[in-house]
Motif scaffolding. Sequence first.
Motif: not given
Length: 238
Positions: A140-141, A158-168, A172-178, A199-202
């Motif tokens: 995903q990275m 499209d589906e950032l978290s699909l199939g990934l462990a919560p910690v991962i 990644l969500g923090e990277s996208v938020r950055g 991650i998002c504001s709206r």
Amino acid sequence: MLELKNARIGYGPVSVVHNLTISVGASEAVFLVGPNGAGKSTTLRGIIGHNPLTSGSITWEGKDIGRLAPHQRARLGIALVPEGRHVFPQLSVLENLEVAARLGPSTRVKERIEGIFDRFPRLAGRRSQKAGLLSGGEQQMLAIGRALVQEPRLLVIDELSLGLAPVIYQQLGESVRGLARDGLSVLLVEQNAVLAMKICSRGYLLSGGTVVLEGTVEELKTKSEMRELYLGGLGKGN
């Protein structure tokens, strides 16, 4: 920056998305959430040009792009991180990035690739490894890196978290938020509404191929539909 207005999108004569109106502004992070079959991925396919609009409009900076092919939309600055990653498994990490870099500017290719390795150090240590041997999180990275190396102005995920462990997926969500904080526009399709709201504001809630709720994150947290279906009782201020 990007606007779909009264859009109808589907597959042949079958319409999946109906009268959809959404927008993403410059330097804005926006999410689409909804149950399976709500039309989220179909909406993305309409945005990147894989599925044509049968009515309504799609504009980029005020100009109609409904007739443009996917590669032409990519040249405008729209880059997709597809569901399921879809890396080239027999190519190395570096080769995956080199292929993707061809869709972006023809200059500074090495610099852009090194920028991806700086952002994702785990990939830097695996630059010669075949992508098919990476973990799901590393793939995903790489999928995000392939999009970023094109130097897009809008990142569609499209589906950032699909199939990934919560910690991962939280990392990644923090990277996208950055990326969003740095000024890149982001459109995130997610079933994990809690992650999307971090991650998002709206955002928009889709159901049955149309928007049923929209607003800022704080506004959506107050809506009973969001709390009951996606947020487990999460209320305003949490």
